[in-house]
Design a protein around this motif. Structure first.
Motif, PDB file in Angstrom:
ATOM      1  N   VAL A  50      28.426  39.680  29.465  1.00 45.13           N
ATOM      2  CA  VAL A  50      28.438  38.721  28.366  1.00 45.13           C
ATOM      3  C   VAL A  50      27.308  39.070  27.402  1.00 45.13           C
ATOM      4  N   SER A  51      27.655  39.230  26.138  1.00 48.24           N
ATOM      5  CA  SER A  51      26.667  39.567  25.125  1.00 48.24           C
ATOM      6  C   SER A  51      25.654  38.426  24.989  1.00 48.24           C
ATOM      7  N   GLN A  52      24.371  38.765  24.869  1.00 42.66           N
ATOM      8  CA  GLN A  52      23.307  37.778  24.753  1.00 42.66           C
ATOM      9  C   GLN A  52      22.699  37.721  23.356  1.00 42.66           C
ATOM     10  N   ASP A  72      30.457  38.496  19.010  1.00 38.72           N
ATOM     11  CA  ASP A  72      30.757  38.854  20.404  1.00 38.72           C
ATOM     12  C   ASP A  72      29.894  38.130  21.435  1.00 38.72           C
ATOM     13  N   LEU A  73      29.370  36.953  21.111  1.00 41.02           N
ATOM     14  CA  LEU A  73      28.556  36.211  22.065  1.00 41.02           C
ATOM     15  C   LEU A  73      29.398  35.364  23.016  1.00 41.02           C
ATOM     16  N   GLN A 122      32.587  34.166  15.319  1.00 46.09           N
ATOM     17  CA  GLN A 122      32.165  34.698  14.023  1.00 46.09           C
ATOM     18  C   GLN A 122      31.008  33.919  13.402  1.00 46.09           C
ATOM     19  N   ILE A 123      30.315  34.611  12.509  1.00 44.84           N
ATOM     20  CA  ILE A 123      29.367  33.994  11.586  1.00 44.84           C
ATOM     21  C   ILE A 123      29.903  34.297  10.207  1.00 44.84           C
ATOM     22  N   ILE A 124      30.162  33.245   9.433  1.00 43.10           N
ATOM     23  CA  ILE A 124      30.742  33.389   8.099  1.00 43.10           C
ATOM     24  C   ILE A 124      29.719  32.881   7.094  1.00 43.10           C
ATOM     25  N   VAL A 125      29.374  33.731   6.146  1.00 44.16           N
ATOM     26  CA  VAL A 125      28.344  33.417   5.162  1.00 44.16           C
ATOM     27  C   VAL A 125      28.958  33.465   3.773  1.00 44.16           C
TER      28      VAL A 125
END
Length: 159
Positions: A50-52, A72-73, A122-125
């Protein structure tokens, strides 16, 4: 150690670092748990895969534009921080300078900021239509709106 591994295998206190031929490495802790980190340090996995941690590359910004990254967390990040790397000198900053920014602050209502949406993948900016952020001049302390084309956005997120 298999024959595809590079010859780097070091012990550092209770940790052992092993780098394989693909550039990934594992850091083994004394109790047998380990993490795997990519060669560019962008993503770190725990013993369960699991990605940290997520660190973006330099992301191009445009006024009013949208940036979408997959972190990918596996869960919504608990911590997110934003940085800008100078790519063309502005307001006393030299190429290569990196500054931390607030991410979603529009102090004077002039539409310069980052609108941020975060979910499990996702992170959407959204960059403000007048620019990404108000910043303080490195040389004299006055303020101004950063010019999007002179900076790259860097996003760091972790669980």
């Amino acid at each position: 150690v298999n024959n595809k591994a590079r010859a780097e295998f070091n012990s550092i206190g209770d940790y052992t670092k092993f780098i394989n031929s693909s550039g990934q490495f594992a850091v083994f802790q004394g109790d047998g748990n380990f993490v795997v980190k990519s060669a560019d340090s962008s993503i770190v996995w725990d013993a369960f895969g699991v990605s940290q941690k997520y660190v973006s590359g330099d992301l191009v910004m445009t006024n009013g534009g949208q940036i979408v990254v997959n972190h990918d967390l596996g869960v919504e990040p608990m911590h997110i921080s934003f940085y800008m790397r100078c790519v063309a000198a502005e307001m006393g900053y030299a190429v290569g300078d990196v500054i931390r920014i607030a991410g979603d602050t529009d102090l004077d209502g002039s539409n310069e900021s980052l609108g941020v949406l975060v979910n499990n993948t996702q992170i959407i900016v959204r960059v403000g239509d007048n620019g990404p952020q108000m910043i303080t001049n490195k040389a004299n302390g006055t303020g101004g709106v950063a010019t999007a084309a002179r900076w790259r956005l860097i996003i760091k997120a972790s669980k």
